[in-house]
Design a protein around this motif. Structure first.
Motif, PDB file in Angstrom:
ATOM      1  N   THR A 127       0.801  -1.227   0.000  1.00 44.43           N
ATOM      2  CA  THR A 127       0.000   0.000   0.000  1.00 44.43           C
ATOM      3  C   THR A 127       0.833   1.275   0.000  1.00 44.43           C
ATOM      4  N   VAL A 128       2.036   1.251   0.548  1.00 51.79           N
ATOM      5  CA  VAL A 128       2.882   2.456   0.587  1.00 51.79           C
ATOM      6  C   VAL A 128       3.840   2.397  -0.602  1.00 51.79           C
ATOM      7  N   GLN A 129       3.396   3.004  -1.702  1.00 51.26           N
ATOM      8  CA  GLN A 129       4.176   2.985  -2.934  1.00 51.26           C
ATOM      9  C   GLN A 129       4.635   4.384  -3.334  1.00 51.26           C
ATOM     10  N   LYS A 130       4.094   5.381  -2.678  1.00 52.87           N
ATOM     11  CA  LYS A 130       4.412   6.769  -3.007  1.00 52.87           C
ATOM     12  C   LYS A 130       4.960   7.470  -1.772  1.00 52.87           C
ATOM     13  N   PRO A 131       5.703   8.563  -1.975  1.00 54.29           N
ATOM     14  CA  PRO A 131       6.188   9.334  -0.832  1.00 54.29           C
ATOM     15  C   PRO A 131       5.025   9.816   0.023  1.00 54.29           C
ATOM     16  N   LYS A 132       5.205   9.731   1.323  1.00 51.24           N
ATOM     17  CA  LYS A 132       4.218  10.216   2.275  1.00 51.24           C
ATOM     18  C   LYS A 132       4.538  11.673   2.616  1.00 51.24           C
ATOM     19  N   ALA A 133       3.622  12.325   3.313  1.00 50.32           N
ATOM     20  CA  ALA A 133       3.814  13.740   3.672  1.00 50.32           C
ATOM     21  C   ALA A 133       5.140  13.952   4.399  1.00 50.32           C
ATOM     22  N   TYR A 134       5.501  13.027   5.279  1.00 52.52           N
ATOM     23  CA  TYR A 134       6.759  13.161   6.005  1.00 52.52           C
ATOM     24  C   TYR A 134       7.953  13.149   5.045  1.00 52.52           C
ATOM     25  N   ASP A 135       7.946  12.233   4.075  1.00 51.72           N
ATOM     26  CA  ASP A 135       9.052  12.131   3.112  1.00 51.72           C
ATOM     27  C   ASP A 135       9.179  13.414   2.297  1.00 51.72           C
ATOM     28  N   ILE A 136       8.055  13.934   1.864  1.00 49.88           N
ATOM     29  CA  ILE A 136       8.043  15.165   1.078  1.00 49.88           C
ATOM     30  C   ILE A 136       8.593  16.329   1.913  1.00 49.88           C
ATOM     31  N   SER A 137       8.165  16.409   3.173  1.00 52.81           N
ATOM     32  CA  SER A 137       8.654  17.490   4.033  1.00 52.81           C
ATOM     33  C   SER A 137      10.161  17.358   4.275  1.00 52.81           C
ATOM     34  N   GLU A 138      10.676  16.146   4.359  1.00 54.54           N
ATOM     35  CA  GLU A 138      12.120  15.954   4.547  1.00 54.54           C
ATOM     36  C   GLU A 138      12.903  16.419   3.316  1.00 54.54           C
ATOM     37  N   VAL A 139      12.412  16.117   2.119  1.00 55.73           N
ATOM     38  CA  VAL A 139      13.085  16.590   0.909  1.00 55.73           C
ATOM     39  C   VAL A 139      13.088  18.110   0.901  1.00 55.73           C
ATOM     40  N   LYS A 140      11.970  18.728   1.235  1.00 53.88           N
ATOM     41  CA  LYS A 140      11.899  20.193   1.284  1.00 53.88           C
ATOM     42  C   LYS A 140      12.872  20.752   2.330  1.00 53.88           C
ATOM     43  N   ARG A 141      12.954  20.091   3.479  1.00 54.26           N
ATOM     44  CA  ARG A 141      13.865  20.556   4.533  1.00 54.26           C
ATOM     45  C   ARG A 141      15.322  20.475   4.078  1.00 54.26           C
ATOM     46  N   ILE A 142      15.691  19.365   3.425  1.00 52.21           N
ATOM     47  CA  ILE A 142      17.062  19.159   2.973  1.00 52.21           C
ATOM     48  C   ILE A 142      17.462  20.202   1.926  1.00 52.21           C
TER      49      ILE A 142
END
Length: 144
Positions: A127-142
């Motif tokens: 079921t988890v095949q796409k980036p989750k909100a946390y993953d997206i926020s980490e990319v933005k933070r980096i």
């Protein structure tokens, strides 16, 4: 500074695996993370899949210096995926491919969060095949 825009080359894989790579790229590119992951035949970064006698589903192997001359190789283990995914091989392959591309975006395995994350090894790969909100926020933070 690492980059959230890069190209990757498909190496020695059939159209099904190229499709998994393209889905993984789209899974990241269709988020608000600001990523642009392309597929080009002359890219130095590579993606392949094979039947490896190892315990991992996917392997991200970087070389060079992050932000300067970093390249990587991604390998996906079709043998391990087939042995453990049951009837969900397609979903597990998409999840694994997108997860490994997350490493190319400087995300770590098993982040220290209670939030849902594509980067957690214990995720439900069906079921988890796409980036989750946390993953997206980490990319933005980096990437600022």
């Amino acid at each position: 500074m690492p980059k959230r825009s890069f190209n990757v080359k498909a190496v020695g894989i059939n159209p099904t695996w190229v499709g998994f790579l393209d889905t993984g790229r789209k899974n990241w590119n269709n988020t608000s993370a600001g990523t642009s992951i392309g597929r080009k035949s002359n890219a130095k970064a590579t993606f392949t899949a094979g039947r490896y006698n190892t315990s991992w589903y996917g392997l991200y192997s970087p070389s060079g210096i992050r932000g300067i001359n970093r390249v990587f190789k991604i390998k996906v283990n079709a043998k391990k995926l087939a042995a453990n995914s049951g009837s969900k091989m397609t979903q597990w392959s998409r999840s694994t491919t997108t997860h490994e591309l997350g490493h190319a975006l400087s995300l770590d395995d098993n982040p220290n969060t209670s939030k849902a994350s594509l980067m957690k090894h214990g995720r439900n790969r069906a079921t988890v095949q796409k980036p989750k909100a946390y993953d997206i926020s980490e990319v933005k933070r980096i990437y600022g």
